[in-house]
Design a protein around this motif. Structure first.
Motif, PDB file in Angstrom:
ATOM      1  N   TYR A 180     131.195  43.479  70.445  1.00 52.36           N
ATOM      2  CA  TYR A 180     131.512  42.768  71.674  1.00 52.36           C
ATOM      3  C   TYR A 180     133.001  42.873  72.000  1.00 52.36           C
ATOM      4  O   TYR A 180     133.843  43.055  71.101  1.00 52.36           O
ATOM      5  CB  TYR A 180     131.150  41.279  71.545  1.00 52.36           C
ATOM      6  N   PHE A 181     133.310  42.729  73.272  1.00 56.37           N
ATOM      7  CA  PHE A 181     134.708  42.608  73.697  1.00 56.37           C
ATOM      8  C   PHE A 181     134.741  42.010  75.095  1.00 56.37           C
ATOM      9  O   PHE A 181     133.780  42.106  75.869  1.00 56.37           O
ATOM     10  CB  PHE A 181     135.437  43.950  73.675  1.00 56.37           C
ATOM     11  N   CYS A 182     135.833  41.352  75.409  1.00 51.56           N
ATOM     12  CA  CYS A 182     136.045  40.841  76.762  1.00 51.56           C
ATOM     13  C   CYS A 182     137.541  40.839  77.036  1.00 51.56           C
ATOM     14  O   CYS A 182     138.347  40.952  76.109  1.00 51.56           O
ATOM     15  CB  CYS A 182     135.453  39.435  76.938  1.00 51.56           C
ATOM     16  N   ALA A 183     137.896  40.708  78.291  1.00 52.46           N
ATOM     17  CA  ALA A 183     139.299  40.780  78.681  1.00 52.46           C
ATOM     18  C   ALA A 183     140.115  39.686  78.001  1.00 52.46           C
ATOM     19  O   ALA A 183     139.660  38.546  77.850  1.00 52.46           O
ATOM     20  CB  ALA A 183     139.426  40.673  80.189  1.00 52.46           C
ATOM     21  N   THR A 188     130.871  39.447  65.844  1.00 52.40           N
ATOM     22  CA  THR A 188     129.758  38.488  65.925  1.00 52.40           C
ATOM     23  C   THR A 188     129.662  37.900  67.327  1.00 52.40           C
ATOM     24  O   THR A 188     130.668  37.808  68.055  1.00 52.40           O
ATOM     25  CB  THR A 188     129.947  37.335  64.929  1.00 52.40           C
ATOM     26  N   TYR A 189     128.468  37.509  67.685  1.00 50.43           N
ATOM     27  CA  TYR A 189     128.244  36.936  69.007  1.00 50.43           C
ATOM     28  C   TYR A 189     128.978  35.610  69.155  1.00 50.43           C
ATOM     29  O   TYR A 189     129.480  35.285  70.227  1.00 50.43           O
ATOM     30  CB  TYR A 189     126.742  36.733  69.231  1.00 50.43           C
ATOM     31  N   GLU A 190     129.055  34.854  68.053  1.00 50.07           N
ATOM     32  CA  GLU A 190     129.713  33.545  68.085  1.00 50.07           C
ATOM     33  C   GLU A 190     131.198  33.694  68.458  1.00 50.07           C
ATOM     34  O   GLU A 190     131.721  32.945  69.299  1.00 50.07           O
ATOM     35  CB  GLU A 190     129.588  32.849  66.730  1.00 50.07           C
ATOM     36  N   GLN A 191     131.859  34.661  67.829  1.00 50.75           N
ATOM     37  CA  GLN A 191     133.267  34.868  68.136  1.00 50.75           C
ATOM     38  C   GLN A 191     133.442  35.389  69.562  1.00 50.75           C
ATOM     39  O   GLN A 191     134.379  35.021  70.276  1.00 50.75           O
ATOM     40  CB  GLN A 191     133.893  35.867  67.155  1.00 50.75           C
ATOM     41  N   HIS A 192     132.512  36.216  69.972  1.00 51.08           N
ATOM     42  CA  HIS A 192     132.568  36.739  71.339  1.00 51.08           C
ATOM     43  C   HIS A 192     132.443  35.612  72.365  1.00 51.08           C
ATOM     44  O   HIS A 192     133.126  35.628  73.403  1.00 51.08           O
ATOM     45  CB  HIS A 192     131.449  37.761  71.553  1.00 51.08           C
ATOM     46  N   GLN A 193     131.573  34.630  72.094  1.00 46.95           N
ATOM     47  CA  GLN A 193     131.401  33.508  73.008  1.00 46.95           C
ATOM     48  C   GLN A 193     132.692  32.737  73.163  1.00 46.95           C
ATOM     49  O   GLN A 193     133.020  32.274  74.266  1.00 46.95           O
ATOM     50  CB  GLN A 193     130.290  32.579  72.488  1.00 46.95           C
ATOM     51  N   VAL A 194     133.434  32.584  72.088  1.00 50.08           N
ATOM     52  CA  VAL A 194     134.728  31.894  72.147  1.00 50.08           C
ATOM     53  C   VAL A 194     135.687  32.674  73.057  1.00 50.08           C
ATOM     54  O   VAL A 194     136.353  32.103  73.929  1.00 50.08           O
ATOM     55  CB  VAL A 194     135.333  31.743  70.736  1.00 50.08           C
ATOM     56  N   ASN A 195     135.744  33.998  72.843  1.00 50.08           N
ATOM     57  CA  ASN A 195     136.635  34.849  73.645  1.00 50.08           C
ATOM     58  C   ASN A 195     136.215  34.859  75.111  1.00 50.08           C
ATOM     59  O   ASN A 195     137.056  34.795  76.016  1.00 50.08           O
ATOM     60  CB  ASN A 195     136.629  36.280  73.102  1.00 50.08           C
ATOM     61  N   ALA A 196     134.899  34.936  75.336  1.00 52.86           N
ATOM     62  CA  ALA A 196     134.381  35.011  76.706  1.00 52.86           C
ATOM     63  C   ALA A 196     134.654  33.728  77.477  1.00 52.86           C
ATOM     64  O   ALA A 196     134.943  33.753  78.671  1.00 52.86           O
ATOM     65  CB  ALA A 196     132.889  35.317  76.682  1.00 52.86           C
ATOM     66  N   LYS A 197     134.558  32.568  76.794  1.00 45.27           N
ATOM     67  CA  LYS A 197     134.812  31.285  77.461  1.00 45.27           C
ATOM     68  C   LYS A 197     136.278  31.185  77.897  1.00 45.27           C
ATOM     69  O   LYS A 197     136.577  30.679  78.981  1.00 45.27           O
ATOM     70  CB  LYS A 197     134.458  30.124  76.547  1.00 45.27           C
ATOM     71  N   LYS A 198     137.169  31.681  77.055  1.00 43.56           N
ATOM     72  CA  LYS A 198     138.588  31.670  77.419  1.00 43.56           C
ATOM     73  C   LYS A 198     138.815  32.456  78.706  1.00 43.56           C
ATOM     74  O   LYS A 198     139.534  32.024  79.615  1.00 43.56           O
ATOM     75  CB  LYS A 198     139.432  32.285  76.291  1.00 43.56           C
ATOM     76  N   TYR A 199     138.165  33.599  78.786  1.00 45.78           N
ATOM     77  CA  TYR A 199     138.340  34.455  79.958  1.00 45.78           C
ATOM     78  C   TYR A 199     137.716  33.822  81.198  1.00 45.78           C
ATOM     79  O   TYR A 199     138.304  33.820  82.278  1.00 45.78           O
ATOM     80  CB  TYR A 199     137.730  35.832  79.689  1.00 45.78           C
TER      81      TYR A 199
END
Length: 344
Positions: free
Chosen positions: A306-309, A322-333
């Motif tokens: 996963y990745f997000c801006a 992991t999806y869990e860490q991605h969710q944290v990153n995605a929410k910030k964005y």
């Protein structure tokens, strides 16, 4: 008698000198106007002498002087189509000489999302129009012989600068682009693609997504590896740039600017919807540059899925295994976009 003969010779020499001065002043001095420094004049294929005169007359001080020299040099009987450089101060003789020297075009293109856009860009630089270019690129026999489809033939174009004559035919232009494509795919690149289990067109398709995902060239190998990891796991690519392409294609509007993919967009019925469909889309969603292509061929070594801006490193991304860490990153964005008020 000798004195009289000498007098006649002197008189004739004087007349010849006067004639030479008149000729020089009329045909070997400036015969240009409306040329601030230099400009290119284009003579279409099939033009006759009258058409040439019509095209160049706005730039001539005296068209009759030009016609006289053109006749002497037989230019009026041997018209050359092409692109010619007129410079301020050219004489009639210089103008005729210039119209015999076809100047090449340094043709460039990049970042085009569709073949249609690419053809518009190309047709603004050479003689064949958009319709003719589209026709030869979509010729069914050409596509079949070279392993392309209407959806992926844009993969044939490697962004670069190329030298052509302005009056090159659409067919010769296409064949030159095919040769450049074949030359680009060296044995080394072909072997790298084979190791990945991808064809050159598939590499170009994935590279187009990587190209759209990040402008940071040093990050492209990492992004490429994420997508390769997803392909290896049988996961959907879930690439937002493909959704944006699908929306533009649905709306038939590739000029619209979409900064944010909405949840409703993820259900769009399109072969370019990589949230719904497994694998690569039917073809590139844009012309990838060489750094994106080589990023796919020589990807980073990681296990990211996963990745997000990133909201902290503008232009870069935050990666996660992991999806869990991605969710944290995605929410910030997502929160950051909401603060900015970005709705689309």
């Amino acid at each position: 008698m000798k004195t009289k003969f000498k007098t006649i010779l002197i008189a004739l020499a004087g007349l010849f000198l006067v004639f030479a001065i008149v000729v020089f002043s009329k045909y070997f001095t400036n015969n240009t106007k409306n040329v601030s420094k230099e400009l290119y004049v284009e003579i279409p294929t099939g033009s006759n002498y009258n058409k040439v005169l019509e095209i160049i007359s706005p730039y001539l001080t005296n068209i009759n002087d030009f016609k006289f020299i053109a006749s002497i040099c037989s230019y009026d009987k041997h018209i050359n189509p092409g692109r010619f450089l007129f410079k301020k101060g050219l004489s009639s003789f210089g103008l005729v000489s210039t119209l015999k020297r076809n100047m090449p075009v340094n043709l460039t293109f990049n970042n085009q999302e569709r073949l249609e856009n690419l053809c518009v860009r190309i047709s603004s630089q050479i003689e064949p129009d958009t319709t003719k270019l589209l026709s030869v690129f979509r010729d069914s026999l050409f596509l079949k012989q070279n392993g392309f489809t209407r959806d992926n033939v844009i993969a044939m174009f490697i962004p670069n600068s190329y030298e052509f004559y302005w009056n090159v035919s659409a067919e010769k232009f296409r064949d030159k682009m095919l040769k450049e494509y074949q030359n680009f795919w060296t044995l080394e690149r072909l072997m790298k693609a084979k190791k990945l289990g991808l064809s050159p067109v598939e590499v170009m398709t994935l590279a187009s997504i990587v190209n759209k995902e990040t402008v940071k060239k040093d990050e492209r190998p990492k992004v490429a590896k994420v997508y390769l990891n997803r392909l290896a796991l049988g996961m959907p690519l879930q690439a937002d740039p493909t959704i944006i392409y699908a929306v533009k294609l649905r709306d038939n509007d590739f000029d619209q600017i979409i900064k944010r993919v909405l949840y409703g967009d993820l259900n769009i019925n399109s072969p370019y919807n990589t949230y719904v469909n497994i694998g690569l889309p039917p073809g590139p969603i844009a012309m990838p540059d060489i750094t994106a292509i080589d990023a796919v061929l020589t990807p980073d070594s990681n296990d990211y899925i996963y990745f997000c801006a990133s909201v902290e490193r503008f232009g870069y991304h935050e990666f996660a295994s992991t999806y869990e860490q991605h969710q944290v990153n995605a929410k910030k964005y997502s929160d950051w976009l909401n603060v900015l008020g970005t709705k689309r």
